[in-house]
Design an enzyme around this catalytic site. Structure first.
Site, PDB file in Angstrom:
ATOM      1  N   ASP A   1       0.666  -0.718  -0.331  1.00  0.00           N
ATOM      2  CA  ASP A   1      -0.057  -0.035  -0.015  1.00  0.00           C
ATOM      3  C   ASP A   1       0.700   0.769  -0.369  1.00  0.00           C
ATOM      4  O   ASP A   1       2.202   0.914   0.211  1.00  0.00           O
ATOM      5  CB  ASP A   1      -1.312   0.054   1.076  1.00  0.00           C
TER       6      ASP A   1
ATOM      7  N   GLU B   1       3.822   1.042   2.686  1.00  0.00           N
ATOM      8  CA  GLU B   1       4.843  -0.237   1.629  1.00  0.00           C
ATOM      9  C   GLU B   1       4.803  -0.930   2.451  1.00  0.00           C
ATOM     10  O   GLU B   1       5.874  -2.026   2.958  1.00  0.00           O
ATOM     11  CB  GLU B   1       6.112   0.206   1.575  1.00  0.00           C
TER      12      GLU B   1
ATOM     13  N   GLU C   1       8.238  14.544   7.509  1.00  0.00           N
ATOM     14  CA  GLU C   1       7.630  13.252   7.415  1.00  0.00           C
ATOM     15  C   GLU C   1       6.662  13.194   8.273  1.00  0.00           C
ATOM     16  O   GLU C   1       5.046  12.894   8.188  1.00  0.00           O
ATOM     17  CB  GLU C   1       7.859  11.769   7.206  1.00  0.00           C
TER      18      GLU C   1
HETATM   19  C1  BGC Z   1       6.892   6.229   2.908  1.00  0.00           C
HETATM   20  C2  BGC Z   1       5.617   5.394   1.057  1.00  0.00           C
HETATM   21  C3  BGC Z   1       7.471   6.941   1.006  1.00  0.00           C
HETATM   22  C4  BGC Z   1       8.623   6.978   0.671  1.00  0.00           C
HETATM   23  C5  BGC Z   1       9.022   7.416   0.070  1.00  0.00           C
HETATM   24  C6  BGC Z   1       7.662   5.658   3.185  1.00  0.00           C
HETATM   25  O1  BGC Z   1       8.276   5.998   4.411  1.00  0.00           O
HETATM   26  O2  BGC Z   1       5.609   4.948   3.992  1.00  0.00           O
HETATM   27  O3  BGC Z   1       4.524   5.961   1.661  1.00  0.00           O
HETATM   28  O4  BGC Z   1       6.439   6.433  -0.955  1.00  0.00           O
HETATM   29  O5  BGC Z   1       8.391   6.788   2.366  1.00  0.00           O
HETATM   30  O6  BGC Z   1       8.357   9.317   0.791  1.00  0.00           O
END
Ligand code: BGC
Length: 368
Positions: free
Chosen positions: A167, A170, A326
Site C-alpha cells: 500500500d 509499503e 514526514e
Molecule cells: C512511506 C511512503 C513514501 C516513502 C518516501 C515511506 O516511508 O511509507 O509512502 O512513498 O516513504 O517518501
C-alpha cells in the site's frame, strides 16, 4: 478562516516552492527527501505525482512539465517489462510480484543496485496519470507527447489492478488496499478523458475505472465508510485522498463524508493525522501531509474552516528553518517502537518534499 496569507505562512509556502524547485534533479525527478538515508537518491511515482500536483497548483508549470517528462521516460524504459506483465496476465499466469514495476526509481530511472524495497505497488502508476491530467486541465498543456507512456501505463493497470500489492505505506502486500484501488481508478479515468488514447483503449480505461469504483463502493465499504483493505473494518488516513484531490469518490456521495468522519474519529488528534491505528513506524506519529489530505477532503465537503485548521496544524510542524518533516512525535501511538527506527535510519525524514507539496496544495485550495 485561518489567514493563510499571513506573513509566516506565506514564508513557508514560498520556501516550500523554492525547496522543491531547488531539489528537482536535472533529469526532472523529485527526490523524496534529500538527506534521509533510506530515501536518498530515489523518486517515488506516488510522492512525485502529489509533489507535481502541489507545484502545478502553485503555478510552477515548467518544473511540473519536467517531472512528467521524467515519468514518461521511466515508463518507456520499462516498456518490455510492462508488455511481459500484460501478456502474462492475459495468459492467466501473472508475473511474480518481484517482476512487476518497482515503486521508486533512481533519478536515471532504474531500480537501485542493491534494492531490497517493498517494491510492488500499483498506486503511483495511477497517481501519475491523474496528476498529469489535472496539470493539463489547469494549464492547458499539450498531452500528445505523452501518448505512448500513457498507453503503456493504462495497459499495465488494466491488466493488474485487481492484484494484492503493497500500500501507500509499503506494507501488507497480501491485501487489496482500497486507497490503491482509488489511485488506479482515478488514473484510468483521467487517461480515458485525455484525448490521446485510441478509442478502444480509452473505452477500456473508462470501463475498468467504473469496475474499480464498483468494487470500492461494495467490497471497500463497511458501516457506510471506506476501509483500509478488502476484508478489514479499520480505516487508513490515505482514504481521504479518494475524495480530494483525486475526486474518485464524489464529495456528494454519502460514503465521502462518512469516510472523512470515520478517519477523523479514529486517527486525528488536535488536527494532527495518524496513518492508521496499528502504526509503529517511528512510534506512529502524526503526518503533516495526511492532515493536508484530510483538509482537502474537508474543503471538498464544503467545510473550509476545518480545512484551514488542518493547514494550520500541518504548518505548525515546520522546523525553525521552515522544513517540514514526514511525521512529528506529538502524539505517538506506539512510543516503544520509536527508537528502533532512529537506530536503523536516524531521525525522521526532514525535509520531506511530499509534506511541502501538500501544504502548497491545500494552501492554494484555501486561497482560491
Ligand atoms: C512511506 C511512503 C513514501 C516513502 C518516501 C515511506 O516511508 O511509507 O509512502 O512513498 O516513504 O517518501
Amino acid at each position: 478562516m485561518t489567514p493563510v496569507a499571513s506573513l509566516p505562512d506565506r514564508a513557508l509556502l514560498d520556501h516550500s516552492r523554492a525547496l522543491i524547485r531547488s531539489l528537482q534533479t536535472p533529469e526532472g525527478a523529485y527526490p523524496a527527501s534529500p538527506t534521509f538515508p533510506a530515501y536518498q537518491g530515489f523518486c517515488w511515482f506516488r510522492d512525485g505525482a502529489f509533489i507535481a500536483d502541489g507545484m502545478s497548483a502553485a503555478g510552477d508549470v515548467a518544473s511540473v512539465d519536467a517531472f512528467f517528462a521524467w515519468c514518461a521516460r521511466v515508463v518507456r524504459l520499462y516498456r518490455d517489462d510492462i508488455r511481459a506483465a500484460v501478456a502474462a496476465a492475459g495468459a492467466g499466469e501473472p508475473l511474480a510480484d518481484h517482476d512487476m514495476l518497482p515503486a521508486r526509481f533512481t533519478f536515471d530511472g532504474h531500480r537501485g543496485a542493491s534494492d531490497e524495497w517493498w517494491d510492488f505497488q500499483l498506486d503511483g502508476f495511477g497517481t501519475w496519470l491523474w496528476a498529469l491530467d489535472a496539470h493539463a486541465t489547469r494549464h492547458g498543456v499539450d498531452l500528445s507527447p505523452y501518448t505512448d507512456a500513457v498507453a503503456l501505463t493504462v495497459d499495465y493497470l488494466v491488466s493488474s489492478w485487481d492484484r494484492p500489492c503493497f500500500d501507500w505505506w509499503e506494507e501488507h502486500d497480501e491485501q487489496i488496499h482500497v486507497s490503491t484501488l482509488g489511485c488506479v481508478g482515478a488514473g484510468l479515468e483521467a487517461a480515458s478523458r485525455m484525448g490521446v488514447l485510441d478509442q478502444a483503449r480509452a473505452h477500456l480505461a473508462a470501463s475498468t475505472a467504473a469496475a474499480i469504483r464498483g468494487v470500492v463502493l461494495t467490497e471497500g465499504v463497511v458501516d457506510g465508510h471506506l476501509i483500509k483493505w478488502v476484508g478489514s473494518t479499520a480505516v487508513d488516513a490515505s482514504l481521504t485522498a479518494l475524495i480530494a484531490p483525486l475526486g474518485f469518490i464524489p464529495a456528494d456521495h454519502p460514503v465521502a463524508r462518512a469516510t472523512v468522519e470515520a478517519v477523523e474519529s479514529a486517527l486525528a488528534v488536535d488536527g494532527g493525522m495518524h496513518r492508521f491505528a496499528a502504526d509503529t513506524f517511528y512510534g506512529g506519529g502524526q503526518w503533516p501531509l495526511l492532515s493536508c489530505f484530510a483538509g482537502l477532503a474537508r474543503a471538498a465537503l464544503g467545510d473550509t474552516d476545518r480545512a484551514a485548521d488542518y493547514l494550520a496544524w500541518a504548518m505548525s510542524t515546520a522546523t525553525a528553518s521552515l522544513e517540514l518533516p514526514e511525521q512529528v512525535d506529538r502524539h505517538l501511538l506506539a512510543p516503544e517502537h520509536r527508537h528502533q527506527w532512529i537506530d536503523k535510519w536516524g531521525e525522521v525524514a526532514t525535509p520531506l518534499l511530499w509534506s511541502h507539496a501538500m501544504v502548497l496544495r491545500l494552501g492554494r485550495e484555501l486561497d482560491q
